[in-house]
Design an enzyme around this catalytic site. Sequence first.
Site, PDB file in Angstrom:
ATOM      1  N   GLU A 238       0.819  -1.217   0.000  1.00 14.64           N
ATOM      2  CA  GLU A 238       0.000   0.000   0.000  1.00 14.64           C
ATOM      3  C   GLU A 238       0.853   1.267   0.000  1.00 14.64           C
ATOM      4  O   GLU A 238       0.367   2.365   0.280  1.00 14.64           O
ATOM      5  CB  GLU A 238      -0.948  -0.017   1.195  1.00 14.64           C
ATOM      6  CG  GLU A 238      -1.889  -1.208   1.218  1.00 14.64           C
ATOM      7  CD  GLU A 238      -3.153  -1.015   0.390  1.00 14.64           C
ATOM      8  OE1 GLU A 238      -3.737   0.072   0.457  1.00 14.64           O
ATOM      9  OE2 GLU A 238      -3.552  -1.953  -0.326  1.00 14.64           O
TER      10      GLU A 238
ATOM     11  N   CYS B 221      -2.988  11.303   3.546  1.00 10.40           N
ATOM     12  CA  CYS B 221      -3.359  10.436   2.420  1.00 10.40           C
ATOM     13  C   CYS B 221      -3.101  11.121   1.086  1.00 10.40           C
ATOM     14  O   CYS B 221      -2.794  10.470   0.088  1.00 10.40           O
ATOM     15  CB  CYS B 221      -4.836  10.065   2.497  1.00 10.40           C
ATOM     16  SG  CYS B 221      -5.253   8.835   3.735  1.00 10.40           S
TER      17      CYS B 221
ATOM     18  N   HIS C 221      -4.423   1.856   7.349  1.00 13.72           N
ATOM     19  CA  HIS C 221      -3.019   2.123   7.018  1.00 13.72           C
ATOM     20  C   HIS C 221      -2.327   2.663   8.258  1.00 13.72           C
ATOM     21  O   HIS C 221      -2.966   3.257   9.132  1.00 13.72           O
ATOM     22  CB  HIS C 221      -2.885   3.169   5.895  1.00 13.72           C
ATOM     23  CG  HIS C 221      -3.351   2.704   4.561  1.00 13.72           C
ATOM     24  ND1 HIS C 221      -4.141   3.480   3.726  1.00 13.72           N
ATOM     25  CD2 HIS C 221      -3.145   1.549   3.899  1.00 13.72           C
ATOM     26  CE1 HIS C 221      -4.394   2.813   2.615  1.00 13.72           C
ATOM     27  NE2 HIS C 221      -3.802   1.641   2.700  1.00 13.72           N
TER      28      HIS C 221
END
Length: 446
Positions: free
Chosen positions: A174, A370, A249
């Site tokens: 990721e 993000c 995350h």
Amino acid sequence: MSGYEINFDGLVGPTHHYAGLSFGNEASTKNRNHLSNPKLAAKQGLLKMKALADMGMKQGVLAPQERPHVPSLRKLGFGGDDHAVITQAMRTSPELLSALSSASCMWTANAATVSPSADSADGRVHFTAANLNNKFHRSIEHETTSQILAAIFRDERYFAHHLALPPVALFGDEGAANHNRLGGPYDSAAVQVFVYGQQFLGGQVAPKRYPARQSLEACQAVARLHQLDSNRTVFVQQNPDVIDEGVFHNDVIAVSNQQVLFHHQKAFFNQAQALNEIREKMALLEQDLIAIEVPDQRVSVGDAVSTYLFNSQLITRPDGGMTIVVPEESRQNLAVWSYLNDMIQMGTPVDQIKVFDLRESMRNGGGPACLRLRVAVNDAEFNAINHNVLMNDALFARLNTWVDRRYRDQLSHQDLADPALLIESRSALDELTQILNLGSVYHFQQ
């Protein structure tokens, strides 16, 4: 030689909508099928970029990807001309069309993992595009991500680009959302901290409710590709209990900058041991870890997730102090805002708070961290970058005008089948590649 950290923020694409595609991301799920405002979303992102540039930060722009992604729909059996493909998809599988129209590439913390030249054996900056294989709508991003990064970081003397890892759970990757770097100046060697959710080969500890999107095996592969020194690399498991509370995350529960690690009390599995290893490896570089640990009794994991306290940006200002960049939701929560104001009085390098309204992104489950990919460079590397993507007054004005002309101010799920939306999106991106001097990075341009 001086060093810089450049934050590359993802520009929100014209098909930004709320589809609830990200299981494990509670904000994404909660806001499914709400009306979105792509124009506002793009402008909110641009305002954040410009504000950081005005603070003296190096700020870049990453272009959105081609959506709806007609080539992927064709792979899934939809035929005819492009409009027919989209019409068929909406009629027979609207969820697929929604997934392949997602603007999720705005969250560039997932675009790639980046290792600066000071850490790599060959003295180059290394990029590995993330395969994002855990979510179908994001698993199609890595090819275009690689092309866009290569169009910005072109000079092979300074930059090395790697293809995404094999797209299976064993190598689930990721990107930078699960990667921290702790040390001193940006152009000096530092300790890279890879955070994983699960060890797939022989591991026993894993979340139960939500998936672990990042594997230890992926972290180890990226470290090898980037030619990192094992004495300056740490692999840490995220606390599986917080993954099950919506921490999908690591950048939802921790954030780092230079020598500072800002994290929750429950962020990591075997946390004391993990911090000790980081501290010991930083000491080899004559650097001291400054760990700011937020007690659970001050801020719960639930509040951390709902406000994205840790999905903040820690940035070093030109005067040497650090600013924490948080979303408006952090100011609206009494416990979180109280802690933040106490923190800047603690005597750590973090002495300033900046608040941004990023509601369009937040409703889809993405905060300030993000939206950005960090790239640390030295002077020579900075000069080798495609400077057309770097934010300044002229680019800010030009991109705002572009958004005003090209973006809708309202988008529903049904609008995704509108043939005009495909034309609008492609026309917008075609113009954007000229503004940013990217060349032909999209399938429809080739």
